[in-house]
Design a protein around this motif. Structure first.
Motif, PDB file in Angstrom:
ATOM      1  N   ILE A 248      32.100  43.371  54.025  1.00 49.88           N
ATOM      2  CA  ILE A 248      33.245  43.696  54.881  1.00 49.88           C
ATOM      3  C   ILE A 248      33.540  45.188  54.800  1.00 49.88           C
ATOM      4  O   ILE A 248      33.532  45.784  53.738  1.00 49.88           O
TER       5      ILE A 248
ATOM      6  N   ARG B  99      42.783  48.950  38.251  1.00 48.04           N
ATOM      7  CA  ARG B  99      42.871  48.539  39.659  1.00 48.04           C
ATOM      8  C   ARG B  99      43.870  49.402  40.427  1.00 48.04           C
ATOM      9  O   ARG B  99      43.642  49.752  41.576  1.00 48.04           O
TER      10      ARG B  99
ATOM     11  N   GLN C  55      45.345  39.373  39.306  1.00 50.10           N
ATOM     12  CA  GLN C  55      43.886  39.488  39.375  1.00 50.10           C
ATOM     13  C   GLN C  55      43.252  39.921  38.057  1.00 50.10           C
ATOM     14  O   GLN C  55      42.034  40.081  37.986  1.00 50.10           O
TER      15      GLN C  55
ATOM     16  N   LEU D 260      52.000  45.589  45.530  1.00 51.79           N
ATOM     17  CA  LEU D 260      50.673  46.029  45.088  1.00 51.79           C
ATOM     18  C   LEU D 260      50.498  45.719  43.603  1.00 51.79           C
ATOM     19  O   LEU D 260      49.483  45.165  43.179  1.00 51.79           O
TER      20      LEU D 260
ATOM     21  N   ILE E 264      45.968  48.584  49.955  1.00 51.33           N
ATOM     22  CA  ILE E 264      46.237  47.170  49.664  1.00 51.33           C
ATOM     23  C   ILE E 264      45.325  46.278  50.503  1.00 51.33           C
ATOM     24  O   ILE E 264      44.674  45.360  49.989  1.00 51.33           O
ATOM     25  N   VAL E 265      45.256  46.550  51.807  1.00 51.10           N
ATOM     26  CA  VAL E 265      44.423  45.719  52.686  1.00 51.10           C
ATOM     27  C   VAL E 265      42.960  45.785  52.236  1.00 51.10           C
ATOM     28  O   VAL E 265      42.266  44.775  52.176  1.00 51.10           O
ATOM     29  N   ARG E 266      42.536  46.991  51.913  1.00 52.02           N
ATOM     30  CA  ARG E 266      41.161  47.204  51.466  1.00 52.02           C
ATOM     31  C   ARG E 266      40.886  46.400  50.201  1.00 52.02           C
ATOM     32  O   ARG E 266      39.854  45.764  50.062  1.00 52.02           O
ATOM     33  N   GLN E 267      41.822  46.412  49.251  1.00 48.23           N
ATOM     34  CA  GLN E 267      41.669  45.658  48.007  1.00 48.23           C
ATOM     35  C   GLN E 267      41.556  44.164  48.300  1.00 48.23           C
ATOM     36  O   GLN E 267      40.713  43.459  47.736  1.00 48.23           O
ATOM     37  N   LEU E 268      42.427  43.689  49.193  1.00 49.67           N
ATOM     38  CA  LEU E 268      42.413  42.262  49.515  1.00 49.67           C
ATOM     39  C   LEU E 268      41.085  41.860  50.145  1.00 49.67           C
ATOM     40  O   LEU E 268      40.529  40.811  49.828  1.00 49.67           O
ATOM     41  N   LEU E 269      40.574  42.709  51.047  1.00 45.72           N
ATOM     42  CA  LEU E 269      39.306  42.392  51.696  1.00 45.72           C
ATOM     43  C   LEU E 269      38.178  42.321  50.672  1.00 45.72           C
ATOM     44  O   LEU E 269      37.308  41.455  50.752  1.00 45.72           O
TER      45      LEU E 269
ATOM     46  N   ASP F 184      38.526  41.656  47.393  1.00 46.41           N
ATOM     47  CA  ASP F 184      38.731  40.528  46.477  1.00 46.41           C
ATOM     48  C   ASP F 184      38.498  39.184  47.145  1.00 46.41           C
ATOM     49  O   ASP F 184      37.889  38.291  46.585  1.00 46.41           O
ATOM     50  N   LEU F 185      39.079  39.022  48.338  1.00 47.56           N
ATOM     51  CA  LEU F 185      39.111  37.699  48.950  1.00 47.56           C
ATOM     52  C   LEU F 185      37.981  37.458  49.933  1.00 47.56           C
ATOM     53  O   LEU F 185      37.621  36.330  50.201  1.00 47.56           O
TER      54      LEU F 185
ATOM     55  N   TYR G  43      50.543  41.819  42.947  1.00 48.54           N
ATOM     56  CA  TYR G  43      49.283  41.187  43.362  1.00 48.54           C
ATOM     57  C   TYR G  43      48.202  41.457  42.322  1.00 48.54           C
ATOM     58  O   TYR G  43      47.480  40.557  41.904  1.00 48.54           O
TER      59      TYR G  43
ATOM     60  N   PRO H 156      41.437  53.066  56.567  1.00 49.88           N
ATOM     61  CA  PRO H 156      41.261  52.462  55.249  1.00 49.88           C
ATOM     62  C   PRO H 156      40.103  51.466  55.218  1.00 49.88           C
ATOM     63  O   PRO H 156      39.607  51.126  54.147  1.00 49.88           O
ATOM     64  N   LEU H 157      39.668  51.020  56.399  1.00 55.83           N
ATOM     65  CA  LEU H 157      38.573  50.061  56.430  1.00 55.83           C
ATOM     66  C   LEU H 157      37.216  50.753  56.506  1.00 55.83           C
ATOM     67  O   LEU H 157      36.181  50.100  56.566  1.00 55.83           O
TER      68      LEU H 157
END
Lengths: 186, 135, 225
Positions: free
Chosen positions: C2, C54, C44, C37, A31-36, A38-39, C40, B110-111
């Protein structure tokens, strides 16, 4: 049915359905990865994580109250203890502690030493402003709002940013006494 | 300790994501490039060999003069490759196994984007320490 | 971009040992998270196919990590080289660790050589979510399909993996089937590999099959990127 006294976090945790924490951790990571992706902007990601947490909190409170057998929390101090000892345990399987109360009893810190959301996470340079676990602040804020406590929740310590623990400051802004929907009739 | 040892991690898409000269001999820039070229050239042989066994440690797969190419292929087909002049097979196996565990930890972040370069200096420090210990 | 920056060395994650996989959270915690998840991602996209895509991508990220972690921890560092081996790994090991039980069934498709199906009476991610009628065939199992795809792709068995509801007579809720359709290269290289082994046993020069084999594997690797 006469209310049973509040159950301990451990007792509740062993009685409910559980899943492997790795599925949870890896899903949150995705989820965090997706947000990074996208946003792109970390502040936006922080906001979105908080919002997601809020959405979860306003629904999670029902389950918390039902399973914990907690009757009306008379004051904020008791509430904070319940979140730390029972709430975190029954959902995340970890306990937290409460400290740093101010003189009014309206502001405290909840400290998590163990945090299943962050296994093996390391923030790269490009994400230095990210509050990776920001979903937690939203959850607490959302849940408390449902029991008529308006709060402000901020991170004071974040182990991913170099501190030694995860510490959330919870500040009570407003409490509306009579709106509590689960008040037991005496 | 191996005199010459060039260690490289190659992702599934054949792109190197980490390299280090970990031998005890003096480092020369052109030698390093030659070493990496040799390892890269061995990839085809490694690929064929990887499908013939379920073991991750493939021992020596190729030679170049007095240098040997040893490879360890992970479940996700990430190749840990070592060009060396050491004869210590057990040491090499232990080195690979411990680096493999480090790699899994990097991957679990995950990053971290799988297949991208490993930039953690902590990882680099630990790999070099393992090389000193086992090679 | 990122995520591809230099890692700062705060907590020594590399010094922390890999977990034994015994830690747990409440099922509801996962359910709440998963529901966020999905919600959200709904904001999108414009259509169901994109939403499933997705969710699948999110699952893929989980699958690629789970493969390495579980082969190391649960399979004594053995790498799967056979189709049935990797399928069995998914159906038993992956399912057991992630969902607490092995999958209900693993079957070979009857219509196509390269199709397999893993079925579950009540897939974990579908337990709490009811799909509104206007979302048609949308299946949250797309997330799990993504996990499976992540495992298979990275293990060297590229496949198209999708999740479907299959109504069962006498049951109110349909079961979920994860359909796995392997890429052509996988079937070809499996049979060529068998040929190679066979020729090897007969002491015939394996030169010709090997070079074809190598070419096929290269093509497969390129296509699965």
């Amino acid at each position: 049915m006469a209310p049973v006294g509040p159950r301990s976090g451990d007792a509740i945790f062993s009685s409910i359905d559980r899943v492997n924490a790795e599925l949870f951790t890896l899903t949150y990571g995705a989820i965090v990865r997706q947000l990074l992706t996208d946003l792109e902007d970390v502040d936006e990601v922080n906001k979105q994580l908080d919002q997601m947490g809020y959405n979860i909190g306003i629904r999670l409170i029902d389950e918390f109250l039902a399973k914990s057998g907690v009757s009306r929390c008379v004051d904020f101090k008791e509430t904070a203890e319940m979140i730390a000892k029972v709430g975190f345990k029954m959902f995340l399987g970890v306990t937290a502690s409460v400290s740093s109360w101010d003189a009014d009893g309206t502001c405290c810190s909840i400290i998590l030493e163990d945090n299943p959301l962050v296994d093996f996470v390391e923030l790269p340079d490009t994400c230095q402003g990210l509050y990776y676990c920001n979903v937690l602040s939203g959850v607490i804020r959302g849940a408390l709002e449902m029991v008529s406590m308006k709060t402000e929740v901020t991170w004071t310590r974040d182990a991913l940013r170099g501190d030694d623990a995860y510490e959330l400051q919870v500040k009570l802004l407003k409490q509306v006494a009579e709106e509590y929907p689960y008040k037991d009739d005496e | 300790m191996a005199n010459t040892a060039c260690f490289m991690i190659v992702a599934r898409n054949d792109i190197p994501i980490y390299e280090a000269e970990v031998g005890s001999a003096a480092k020369r820039e052109d030698a390093a490039q030659l070493h990496q070229f040799i390892l890269h050239a061995a990839l085809d042989v490694v690929q064929d060999l990887a499908w013939t066994t379920s073991a991750m440690f493939l021992k020596s797969v190729d030679r170049f003069n007095d240098l040997v190419v040893s490879v360890y292929v992970t479940a996700g087909h990430t190749r840990l490759m070592l060009l060396h002049d050491s004869r210590n097979e057990d040491g090499i196996k232990s080195f690979f196994q411990e680096v493999h565990e480090l790699y899994i930890k990097i991957l679990l972040n995950p990053l971290y984007l799988p297949g991208s370069r490993i930039t953690s200096t902590h990882f680099d420090t630990k790999v070099r320490a393992l090389a000193r210990k086992y090679l | 971009m990122i995520g591809v920056g230099k890692m700062k060395q705060y907590s020594n994650v590399l010094d922390k040992p890999l977990s034994k996989g015994k830690q747990e959270v409440s099922l509801s915690a996962f359910a709440f998270l998963f529901s966020e998840l999905v919600q959200y991602n709904q904001t999108q996209v414009d259509n169901i196919a994109e939403l499933e895509r997705r969710l699948e991508d999110a699952g893929y990220a989980v699958g690629s990590r789970v493969l390495e972690l579980l082969c190391n921890r649960e399979k004594g560092n053995r790498r799967e080289t056979r189709l049935l081996g990797i399928l069995s790994f998914v159906h038993s090991t992956v399912w057991k660790v992630l969902f607490g039980k092995v999958a209900d069934s693993l079957e070979k498709g009857t219509e196509h050589e390269d199709e397999y199906m893993i079925s579950e009476k009540e897939l974990l991610v579908n337990r709490f979510i009811s799909i509104p009628k206007d979302m048609g065939t949308f299946n949250c199992g797309a997330f799990v399909a993504g996990i499976v795809k992540g495992v298979l792709d990275n293990a060297g068995f590229p496949a198209v993996v999708t999740a479907h509801f299959v109504p069962i007579e006498g049951q109110q809720r349909p079961r979920t089937t994860i359909l796995i359709k392997f890429a052509d290269e996988v079937s070809i290289s499996t049979s060529l590999y068998m040929t190679y082994l066979y020729l090897g046993k007969l002491n015939l020069s394996p030169v010709l099959p090997t070079s074809i084999h190598a070419q096929v594997l290269k093509r497969e690797a390129r296509l699965s990127q």
